[in-house]
Design a protein around this motif. Structure first.
Motif, short mmCIF file in Angstrom:
data_model
loop_
_atom_site.label_atom_id
_atom_site.label_comp_id
_atom_site.label_asym_id
_atom_site.label_seq_id
_atom_site.Cartn_x
_atom_site.Cartn_y
_atom_site.Cartn_z
N LEU A 252 0.92 -1.38 0.38
CA LEU A 252 0.20 0.01 0.15
C LEU A 252 0.91 1.44 -0.15
N ALA A 253 2.04 1.37 0.44
CA ALA A 253 2.84 2.50 1.04
C ALA A 253 3.29 2.32 -0.07
N SER A 254 3.88 1.16 -1.52
CA SER A 254 4.60 1.35 -2.46
C SER A 254 4.08 2.52 -3.59
N ARG A 255 2.55 2.00 -2.99
CA ARG A 255 1.38 2.80 -4.27
C ARG A 255 1.18 3.78 -4.21
N ASN A 256 2.20 4.62 -2.58
CA ASN A 256 1.38 5.47 -2.09
C ASN A 256 3.11 6.55 -2.62
N GLY A 257 3.85 5.96 -2.69
CA GLY A 257 4.96 6.64 -2.79
C GLY A 257 6.07 6.46 -2.14
N ILE A 258 5.79 5.52 -1.52
CA ILE A 258 6.19 5.28 0.17
C ILE A 258 7.32 4.44 0.13
N ARG A 259 8.40 4.28 0.60
CA ARG A 259 9.47 2.82 0.87
C ARG A 259 8.87 2.83 1.83
N LEU A 260 8.51 1.24 2.33
CA LEU A 260 8.18 0.96 3.39
C LEU A 260 8.67 -0.47 3.45
N LYS A 261 9.32 -0.95 4.92
CA LYS A 261 9.86 -2.28 4.53
C LYS A 261 9.34 -3.00 5.76
N TYR A 262 8.67 -4.70 5.70
CA TYR A 262 8.36 -5.19 6.96
C TYR A 262 9.57 -6.03 7.12
N VAL A 263 9.56 -6.02 8.26
CA VAL A 263 11.36 -6.84 8.75
C VAL A 263 10.31 -8.02 9.76
N HIS A 264 11.05 -9.24 9.76
CA HIS A 264 10.24 -10.16 10.79
C HIS A 264 11.22 -10.36 11.77
N VAL A 265 11.26 -10.16 13.05
CA VAL A 265 12.80 -10.82 13.80
C VAL A 265 11.72 -11.51 14.74
N ASN A 266 12.59 -12.82 14.73
CA ASN A 266 12.15 -14.04 15.88
C ASN A 266 12.96 -13.45 16.79
N TYR B 64 11.62 3.81 5.26
CA TYR B 64 11.05 3.52 6.04
C TYR B 64 10.41 1.60 6.33
N ALA B 65 10.62 1.39 8.31
CA ALA B 65 10.66 0.04 8.31
C ALA B 65 9.68 -0.21 9.62
N ILE B 66 8.86 -1.16 9.39
CA ILE B 66 8.54 -1.87 10.21
C ILE B 66 9.03 -3.49 10.98
N VAL B 67 9.34 -3.18 12.31
CA VAL B 67 10.30 -4.30 12.55
C VAL B 67 9.63 -5.22 13.42
N ALA B 68 8.63 -6.33 13.25
CA ALA B 68 7.70 -7.26 14.17
C ALA B 68 9.41 -7.84 15.27
N LEU B 69 9.04 -7.43 16.48
CA LEU B 69 9.67 -8.45 17.29
C LEU B 69 8.55 -9.90 17.55
N ASP B 70 9.16 -10.88 17.42
CA ASP B 70 8.48 -12.09 18.08
C ASP B 70 8.36 -12.37 19.07
N GLU B 71 7.70 -13.18 19.63
CA GLU B 71 8.87 -14.14 20.89
C GLU B 71 9.53 -12.97 21.79
N PHE B 72 9.33 -11.90 21.45
CA PHE B 72 9.80 -10.80 22.39
C PHE B 72 9.35 -11.25 23.28
N ASP B 73 8.42 -11.82 24.63
CA ASP B 73 8.83 -11.92 26.17
C ASP B 73 9.72 -12.54 26.14
N TYR B 74 10.15 -13.50 25.33
CA TYR B 74 11.75 -14.18 25.75
C TYR B 74 13.11 -13.25 25.90
#
Ligand SMILES: Nc1ncnc2c1ncn2[C@@H]1O[C@H](COP(=O)(O)OP(=O)(O)OP(=O)(O)O)[C@@H](O)[C@H]1O
Ligand SMILES: [Mg+2]
Length: 407
Positions: A85-99, A145-155
């Motif tokens: 969606l961001a890229s269609r609006n001309g915004i450079r956004l990446k999603y990063v998933h970290v375990n 821009y980046a959205i970073v998901a920190l999975d198993e964050f409680d650990y």
């Protein structure tokens, strides 16, 4: 014995109930998520300002729910859609998933985020703060821009030498007041109680934006299984009743854990059981067998059968036989009692009265040997329905009969 090559060849070429088995695996991201629309909407709401004025605010969101409730998959699907969606609006956004099971320290986490974004930071010699600075500057330089998901964050929160580490993450932009906020975080955790020890000056940032994932109910699991089974299995391999049966075992409102992961795993194992016997469809016994594999504590239950007294054994055998005869997942208590009376005679026991039988049924249930549910109002009035998911019926039947023979 046929040649080894022939054995292997026969197995590989034998037909399977699976059309696309990998679509049932945990790492596969389905294109739709029944019953997670609310959570996706909440996430979109929390990131709304990002789309209207990117960089104005740093978003920190927390996804909380017990295992198998779809946190990981929802986050990934949200990330993928938000980026396109961001890229269609001309915004450079990446999603990063970290375990966080894999990246256990803050420097490792920051290093892996960079790697995923195609940014190379020096692997050694820099402190977490310095790495973070490097990452932020590089994002700035690339206008990304980046959205970073920190999975198993409680650990991570539990292990990280780290209250300070968490501070570095959530307050990454404190020293860049005038810079665009290019890093956003989605924290994923099974519970918030592990996060309560975190210094309030950090925790307030994510504890105020919580998206909750409740355990799935029976009917929710059914919808999920139905969709996933349609994608992964050939038509006609599994019936609606069998899908409902798995949903019943796992449904939170039916005493299960409410985990889509476990429900899907039961489906995979049941399909494998049908494959191994070269059958073209899945049976209730395949599901019972799969349930034991997925929940090993049920195998233990099978051993505990030997602790039952004769009367209980005969009653249990009656349930087994009634279920076998009916071919469905549940039978009425009345039908069990009919068989019970015949079996009592065969085993020389005085049959107990209905109220006593009912008490025994409740005992068997509390020991985990059987499940019960109410039939709801039918034409014969309300009745108790009884099922067994602990093991394939033929396994239990021979076990119980053997025990009865012994005494
Ligand atoms: N609403 C849904 N529709 C379809 N599949 C789902 C749904 N929710 C979960 N799943 C599937 O169930 C499995 C478990 O989901 P997921 O890994 O996202 O759970 P989780 O909440 O992250 O669990 P954990 O806390 O154990 O990591 C995955 O295979 C996922 O694709
Ligand atoms: Mg997960």
């Amino acid at each position: 014995m046929p040649s080894v090559e022939k054995i292997i060849e026969d197995e590989i070429s034998s037909p399977s109930v699976f059309k696309e088995k990998h679509k049932l695996y945990p790492e596969y991201t389905p294109s739709s998520l029944p019953h997670r629309e609310k959570q996706l909407k909440q996430l979109a709401q929390l990131f709304k300002s990002f789309f209207s004025s990117p960089g104005e605010e740093m978003q920190r969101v927390m996804l909380v729910g017990s295992f198998g409730t779809g946190k990981t998959v929802t986050s990934k699907l949200f990330g993928a859609s938000a980026s396109s969606l961001a890229s269609r609006n001309g915004i450079r956004l990446k999603y990063v998933h970290v375990n966080c099971y894999k990246s256990r320290t803050l420097p490792q986490i920051i290093y892996n985020i960079s790697l995923d974004l195609g940014i190379t930071l020096p692997q050694r010699g820099l402190s977490a703060q310095e790495l973070m600075r490097g990452l932020i500057e590089e994002l700035e330089r690339r206008n990304t821009y980046a959205i970073v998901a920190l999975d198993e964050f409680d650990y991570f929160a539990l292990m990280s030498s780290g209250l300070n580490s968490i501070y570095v993450l959530v307050r990454a932009y404190d020293e860049y007041v005038n810079k665009k906020k290019r890093l956003h975080f989605i924290f994923i955790s099974r519970s918030i109680s592990t996060l309560e020890n975190i210094d309030p000056s950090s925790s307030t940032y994510f504890l105020k934006n919580i998206v909750e994932f409740s355990p799935y109910t029976y009917s929710e699991l059914y919808d999920i299984l139905k969709e996933r089974a349609d994608e992964a299995l050939y038509p006609g391999v599994i019936s609606d009743d069998e899908l409902k049966y798995i949903s019943m075992i796992e449904g939170y409102d039916k005493g299960g854990s409410g985990s889509a992961r476990t429900a899907l795993e039961i489906l995979v194992r049941a399909g494998e059981s049908a494959d191994s016997e070269k059958r073209s469809s899945i049976t209730l016994d395949d599901i019972r067998k799969a349930h034991v594999i997925v929940k090993p504590e049920l195998a233990m239950l099978q051993d505990q059968v030997s602790a039952l007294d004769r009367h209980e054994l005969v009653l249990y055998l009656s349930v087994i036989k009634a279920l076998k005869g009916s071919g469905s997942g549940f039978v009425r208590i009345g039908d069990v009692e009919k068989i019970y009376r015949v079996l009592c005679e065969a085993y020389n026991l005085q049959p107990r009265r209905h109220t006593q039988v009912y008490t025994h049924i409740l005992e068997l249930r509390s020991m985990g040997f059987i499940q019960t549910k109410s039939s709801g109002k039918g034409f014969r009035g309300k009745s108790t329905l009884i099922g067994i998911s602990a093991a394939p019926l033929y396994v239990l039947e021979s076990k119980v009969e053997e025990l009865l023979k012994r005494e």
